[in-house]
Design a protein around this motif. Sequence first.
Motif, short mmCIF file in Angstrom:
data_model
loop_
_atom_site.label_atom_id
_atom_site.label_comp_id
_atom_site.label_asym_id
_atom_site.label_seq_id
_atom_site.Cartn_x
_atom_site.Cartn_y
_atom_site.Cartn_z
N TYR A 258 -4.13 -10.76 21.02
CA TYR A 258 -4.49 -9.79 19.99
C TYR A 258 -4.21 -10.34 18.60
O TYR A 258 -3.40 -11.26 18.41
CB TYR A 258 -3.72 -8.48 20.17
N VAL A 259 -4.88 -9.76 17.63
CA VAL A 259 -4.61 -9.98 16.21
C VAL A 259 -4.72 -8.62 15.52
O VAL A 259 -5.65 -7.86 15.78
CB VAL A 259 -5.61 -10.97 15.57
N GLY A 260 -3.75 -8.32 14.66
CA GLY A 260 -3.79 -7.10 13.86
C GLY A 260 -3.64 -7.45 12.39
O GLY A 260 -3.02 -8.46 12.04
N THR A 261 -4.20 -6.64 11.52
CA THR A 261 -4.16 -6.95 10.09
C THR A 261 -4.14 -5.70 9.23
O THR A 261 -4.66 -4.65 9.61
CB THR A 261 -5.37 -7.82 9.69
N CYS A 262 -3.54 -5.83 8.05
CA CYS A 262 -3.59 -4.75 7.06
C CYS A 262 -5.02 -4.54 6.57
O CYS A 262 -5.36 -3.47 6.10
CB CYS A 262 -2.66 -5.06 5.89
N GLY A 263 -5.85 -5.58 6.67
CA GLY A 263 -7.26 -5.48 6.28
C GLY A 263 -7.61 -6.33 5.07
O GLY A 263 -6.83 -6.42 4.11
N ALA A 264 -8.76 -6.97 5.14
CA ALA A 264 -9.21 -7.81 4.03
C ALA A 264 -9.46 -7.00 2.76
O ALA A 264 -9.30 -7.50 1.64
CB ALA A 264 -10.49 -8.54 4.43
N GLU A 265 -9.81 -5.72 2.94
CA GLU A 265 -10.12 -4.88 1.78
C GLU A 265 -8.88 -4.65 0.91
O GLU A 265 -8.93 -4.79 -0.32
CB GLU A 265 -10.68 -3.53 2.24
N VAL A 266 -7.77 -4.31 1.56
CA VAL A 266 -6.55 -4.05 0.80
C VAL A 266 -5.92 -5.36 0.32
O VAL A 266 -5.23 -5.39 -0.70
CB VAL A 266 -5.55 -3.21 1.66
N GLU A 267 -6.19 -6.45 1.03
CA GLU A 267 -5.72 -7.76 0.57
C GLU A 267 -6.39 -8.12 -0.75
O GLU A 267 -5.73 -8.57 -1.70
CB GLU A 267 -6.00 -8.82 1.63
N ALA A 268 -7.71 -7.94 -0.81
CA ALA A 268 -8.45 -8.24 -2.04
C ALA A 268 -7.97 -7.36 -3.19
O ALA A 268 -7.81 -7.83 -4.33
CB ALA A 268 -9.95 -8.04 -1.81
N TRP A 269 -7.72 -6.09 -2.90
CA TRP A 269 -7.21 -5.17 -3.93
C TRP A 269 -5.86 -5.64 -4.45
O TRP A 269 -5.63 -5.69 -5.66
CB TRP A 269 -7.10 -3.75 -3.36
N SER A 270 -4.97 -6.01 -3.55
CA SER A 270 -3.63 -6.43 -3.97
C SER A 270 -3.67 -7.71 -4.80
O SER A 270 -2.87 -7.88 -5.72
CB SER A 270 -2.72 -6.63 -2.75
N GLU A 271 -4.61 -8.60 -4.49
CA GLU A 271 -4.73 -9.85 -5.26
C GLU A 271 -5.24 -9.60 -6.67
O GLU A 271 -5.08 -10.45 -7.55
CB GLU A 271 -5.66 -10.81 -4.53
N SER A 272 -5.84 -8.43 -6.90
CA SER A 272 -6.36 -8.12 -8.24
C SER A 272 -5.28 -7.59 -9.17
O SER A 272 -5.51 -7.47 -10.38
CB SER A 272 -7.48 -7.08 -8.13
N LEU A 273 -4.13 -7.29 -8.64
CA LEU A 273 -3.03 -6.73 -9.45
C LEU A 273 -2.34 -7.84 -10.24
O LEU A 273 -2.10 -8.93 -9.72
CB LEU A 273 -2.03 -6.02 -8.56
N ALA A 274 -2.00 -7.55 -11.48
CA ALA A 274 -1.36 -8.55 -12.35
C ALA A 274 0.13 -8.30 -12.51
O ALA A 274 0.91 -9.24 -12.65
CB ALA A 274 -2.04 -8.56 -13.72
N ASP A 275 0.54 -7.04 -12.47
CA ASP A 275 1.94 -6.70 -12.70
C ASP A 275 2.80 -7.12 -11.50
O ASP A 275 2.48 -6.76 -10.36
CB ASP A 275 2.08 -5.20 -12.95
#
Length: 224
Positions: A86-103
Amino acid sequence: MYRIICGELPSREELLQGLELSEAYEGLMDVAEELVDACLAVAAPKAVYACLPVSLCEGGVTVGDVVIDAPFVVEKLAPCSFAVPYVGTCGAEVEAWSESLADPLERYWADRLKLLLLGRVQRALRDVVKAAHFAESEHMASLNPGSLPQWPISEQKKLFAMLGGGADAIGVILKESYLMVPTKSGSGIYFAHNEHYENCMLCPRVDCPNRRAPFAGSEDGDVL
């Protein structure tokens, strides 16, 4: 053939509680709430698994058509007729969102939120797999590549091969370093065992926040 599970999202309150904000952050509660709302707007945690036959072969075992020759893993899987990678993930969508944060603080909180999402989908995965494939088994155990020296992280490549295109289907990429992207992803193999077993029992990192069982091993990895 693999199967995909879409995890149920935690509530806003669960995620805020999971951030474990102390009184020192009281003045930043509005920021935390906005961050949680933004996270929930894109979050889509997922998991994929496959139930595959296990058979003995020269020097090891095959799971599906993938050969595993690590002695520690062979010992665990040899008595089994099947196993469930198996593989589980928080999701690519939320990963991309988190990478957009600067603070830096928001990125730290986002990291905690991703971990909470991963934990939620992993619990859902475990429940589904246990009900579907291990309901009659005494115990459902799990092995995870990279968590013990007996099964190094380079074995991730074999686990991904067992799932065919399953990992790609849920947006998880295996890097040349064998680390996964999104970073908050987890992998392993479920199998039937005659007694309770968790990799944590052999891992000496006693302060691990994801520990599922007390340390019960020696430094060389033998269960005491």
